[in-house]
Design a protein around this motif. Structure first.
Motif, PDB file in Angstrom:
ATOM      1  N   THR A 111      62.909  41.718  43.594  1.00 14.01           N
ATOM      2  CA  THR A 111      61.709  42.515  43.080  1.00 14.01           C
ATOM      3  C   THR A 111      60.366  41.476  43.027  1.00 14.01           C
ATOM      4  O   THR A 111      59.277  41.701  43.139  1.00 14.01           O
ATOM      5  CB  THR A 111      61.744  43.491  42.041  1.00 14.01           C
ATOM      6  N   HIS A 112      60.799  40.206  42.606  1.00 15.62           N
ATOM      7  CA  HIS A 112      59.717  39.431  42.538  1.00 15.62           C
ATOM      8  C   HIS A 112      59.179  38.979  43.666  1.00 15.62           C
ATOM      9  O   HIS A 112      57.908  39.019  44.173  1.00 15.62           O
ATOM     10  CB  HIS A 112      60.211  37.778  41.776  1.00 15.62           C
ATOM     11  N   ALA A 113      59.985  38.759  44.718  1.00 12.20           N
ATOM     12  CA  ALA A 113      59.526  38.537  46.176  1.00 12.20           C
ATOM     13  C   ALA A 113      58.634  39.388  46.640  1.00 12.20           C
ATOM     14  O   ALA A 113      57.391  39.280  47.136  1.00 12.20           O
ATOM     15  CB  ALA A 113      60.715  38.176  47.133  1.00 12.20           C
ATOM     16  N   ALA A 132      56.053  47.821  40.095  1.00 12.72           N
ATOM     17  CA  ALA A 132      57.560  47.992  39.640  1.00 12.72           C
ATOM     18  C   ALA A 132      57.776  47.249  38.332  1.00 12.72           C
ATOM     19  O   ALA A 132      58.540  47.976  37.410  1.00 12.72           O
ATOM     20  CB  ALA A 132      58.453  47.456  40.815  1.00 12.72           C
ATOM     21  N   HIS A 133      57.231  46.082  37.851  1.00 13.41           N
ATOM     22  CA  HIS A 133      57.652  45.588  36.526  1.00 13.41           C
ATOM     23  C   HIS A 133      56.851  46.263  35.607  1.00 13.41           C
ATOM     24  O   HIS A 133      57.337  46.507  34.253  1.00 13.41           O
ATOM     25  CB  HIS A 133      57.164  44.099  36.550  1.00 13.41           C
ATOM     26  N   ALA A 134      55.616  46.978  35.857  1.00 13.06           N
ATOM     27  CA  ALA A 134      54.812  47.618  34.838  1.00 13.06           C
ATOM     28  C   ALA A 134      55.792  49.002  34.472  1.00 13.06           C
ATOM     29  O   ALA A 134      55.660  49.253  33.447  1.00 13.06           O
ATOM     30  CB  ALA A 134      53.427  47.942  35.513  1.00 13.06           C
ATOM     31  N   ILE A 174      68.628  41.386  42.117  1.00 11.13           N
ATOM     32  CA  ILE A 174      67.802  42.501  42.090  1.00 11.13           C
ATOM     33  C   ILE A 174      66.555  42.029  41.718  1.00 11.13           C
ATOM     34  O   ILE A 174      65.469  42.053  42.324  1.00 11.13           O
ATOM     35  CB  ILE A 174      68.506  43.630  41.743  1.00 11.13           C
ATOM     36  N   ASP A 175      66.338  41.550  40.472  1.00 11.82           N
ATOM     37  CA  ASP A 175      65.255  41.113  40.106  1.00 11.82           C
ATOM     38  C   ASP A 175      64.553  40.072  40.587  1.00 11.82           C
ATOM     39  O   ASP A 175      63.282  40.311  40.978  1.00 11.82           O
ATOM     40  CB  ASP A 175      65.377  40.504  38.486  1.00 11.82           C
ATOM     41  N   ALA A 176      65.132  39.298  41.304  1.00 12.00           N
ATOM     42  CA  ALA A 176      64.512  37.989  42.057  1.00 12.00           C
ATOM     43  C   ALA A 176      63.769  38.794  43.408  1.00 12.00           C
ATOM     44  O   ALA A 176      62.716  38.237  43.628  1.00 12.00           O
ATOM     45  CB  ALA A 176      65.590  36.769  42.259  1.00 12.00           C
ATOM     46  N   ALA A 186      68.742  47.193  31.167  1.00  7.80           N
ATOM     47  CA  ALA A 186      68.793  45.762  31.355  1.00  7.80           C
ATOM     48  C   ALA A 186      67.314  45.557  32.396  1.00  7.80           C
ATOM     49  O   ALA A 186      67.240  46.430  33.274  1.00  7.80           O
ATOM     50  CB  ALA A 186      69.998  45.330  31.728  1.00  7.80           C
ATOM     51  N   HIS A 187      66.716  44.499  32.230  1.00 14.27           N
ATOM     52  CA  HIS A 187      65.654  44.378  33.239  1.00 14.27           C
ATOM     53  C   HIS A 187      65.742  44.615  34.815  1.00 14.27           C
ATOM     54  O   HIS A 187      65.023  45.269  35.309  1.00 14.27           O
ATOM     55  CB  HIS A 187      64.854  42.978  32.939  1.00 14.27           C
ATOM     56  N   GLY A 188      66.775  44.043  35.155  1.00 15.23           N
ATOM     57  CA  GLY A 188      67.208  43.956  36.598  1.00 15.23           C
ATOM     58  C   GLY A 188      67.345  45.343  37.001  1.00 15.23           C
ATOM     59  O   GLY A 188      67.036  45.837  38.096  1.00 15.23           O
TER      60      GLY A 188
HETATM   61 FE   LIG Z   1      61.339  40.630  36.873  1.00 17.86          FE
END
Ligand SMILES: [Fe+2]
Length: 386
Positions: free
Chosen positions: A197-199, A262-264, A193-195, A276-278
């Motif tokens: 969101t990066h894309a 989203a990361h902010a 999921i984290d990856a 957890a970050h993800g």
């Molecule tokens: Fe991330």
């Protein structure tokens, strides 16, 4: 979009079993003493030993540093630097997930340049050349292997510091999908999921450019088509490899264009509640897709990503449709799409949401979101998924 300055640093080697090349690659970098940074989970899974065996097979003297935590802190870096000063390595290997790779990068800053981790918060603060480093990711998530940044938490303030310098970039990244098949399902879910969101975030940032768009789009295609496959069959090596390459390409996109809202919004949830970050970025991504999607230019970009999924909708539906697709995949991964379903009581959240909104608006990544959201808008975005 056509003006950029992008140095592609790591050499990438991908394929089943490439971990066995680690020793030969270390020799190519003239290494004699190798400090391997791997957390204890990586050691328990037997992955650290695979790297160690390859290095020792070519006669290198090795030492492991395992005293680090998820979201490595300045205390972890200090402990690692102490070990490095005693051992005097000439090569660092970050073997593990983002925490291990970021910790290795953090140790490199302080060991090579002196001072303390806080001195390197920001961009381009290294004061000398740094030790060469090889990254061996065992998850498909952060893309740390392709970035010159390390995310290190200040042990006192819990603020996540992004510390980056071109000299911190890894010389080689070894992408061996066999290292990712044994990870727990929840780790596959959180990192995948984290990856994604990066894309999604890099594809629309204010700093997007020809290089980042190419990497974001390719990352999205690899990740979005493979995520459900690795959840269904953890031993699908082809899908694992695609996730690993996708996460790595998303890391390249971050290097070229940074992240977004989203990361902010996620970072304060992790800092205040230990989410957890993800999961934190996963719960906030749909709100940001819906909000960003109200901008016509961004909606058009989102529509492109939907076409990659075989979904065709008008521009004004793109943000919501992409958010719905993302929520479906959150559920598929066993993650939640509401803050109230996290380990945060309603009272806690209500009393702190204004603080969270201010913290989110002050995050560095917020400044790269294609639409700038102030503290009250950030608070409303939290409310929209509460
Ligand atoms: Fe991330």
């Amino acid at each position: 979009m056509l003006s950029f300055d992008f140095l592609q640093r790591p050499r990438f080697i991908s394929g089943p079993g490439v971990i066995n090349q680690l020793g030969a690659l270390a020799k190519e970098l003239s290494a004699t003493r190798v400090l391997i940074v791997s957390d204890l989970g990586v050691v328990a899974a037997g992955l650290y030993k695979k790297g160690l065996d390859s290095l020792e097979a070519v006669g290198l003297t090795c030492l492991g540093f395992h005293d680090l935590h998820e979201n490595p802190s300045t205390d972890d870096i200090e402990a690692g630097v102490k070990v490095a000063k005693d051992f005097q390595p000439d090569l660092l290997v970050g073997l593990g997930g983002g925490s291990s790779m970021d910790c290795a990068k953090g140790i490199n800053f302080v060991y090579s340049c002196g001072g303390r981790m806080q001195d390197y918060w920001g961009k381009g603060k290294a004061t000398s050349d740094m030790l060469p480093m090889i990254a061996v990711p065992t998850t498909a998530g952060t893309g740390s292997e392709s970035q010159s940044y390390a995310l290190i938490s200040d042990s006192q303030t819990h603020v996540k510091m992004a510390c980056g310098d071109p000299r911190a970039a890894c010389r080689v990244a070894l992408l061996d999908p066999e290292l990712t098949v044994t990870q727990p399902t929840r780790v596959t879910a959180l990192t995948g999921i984290d990856a994604m969101t990066h894309a999604l975030e890099t594809f629309v940032t204010k700093d997007r450019n020809a290089v980042s768009l190419a990497y974001s789009r390719a990352a999205w295609q690899y990740l979005s088509h493979s995520f459900s496959k690795v959840l269904e069959d953890p031993y699908d090596l082809d899908a694992r490899s695609r996730m690993q390459i996708g996460a790595c390409m998303a890391g390249m996109a971050i290097e070229a264009s940074m992240l977004g809202a989203a990361h902010a919004l996620a970072n304060p949830l992790t800092a205040h509640f230990g989410i957890a970050h993800g999961q934190a970025v996963g719960v906030m991504m749909p709100a940001v897709l819906r909000a960003n999607g109200r901008d016509t230019h961004i909606a058009e970009l989102y529509r492109t990503l939907l076409v990659d999924l075989g979904i065709h909708v008008p521009c004004d539906k793109a943000g919501d449709t992409l958010a719905d697709w993302f929520v479906k995949h959150l559920h598929m991964a066993g993650l939640v799409d509401r803050i109230s379903l996290l380990n945060i009581t309603e009272t806690n959240f209500d009393s702190i949401k204004s603080t969270l909104g201010k913290a989110a608006a002050a995050q560095w990544t917020a400044s790269f979101n294609p639409v700038i959201y102030d503290a009250s808008k950030m608070e409303r975005l939290y409310e929209s998924v509460s």
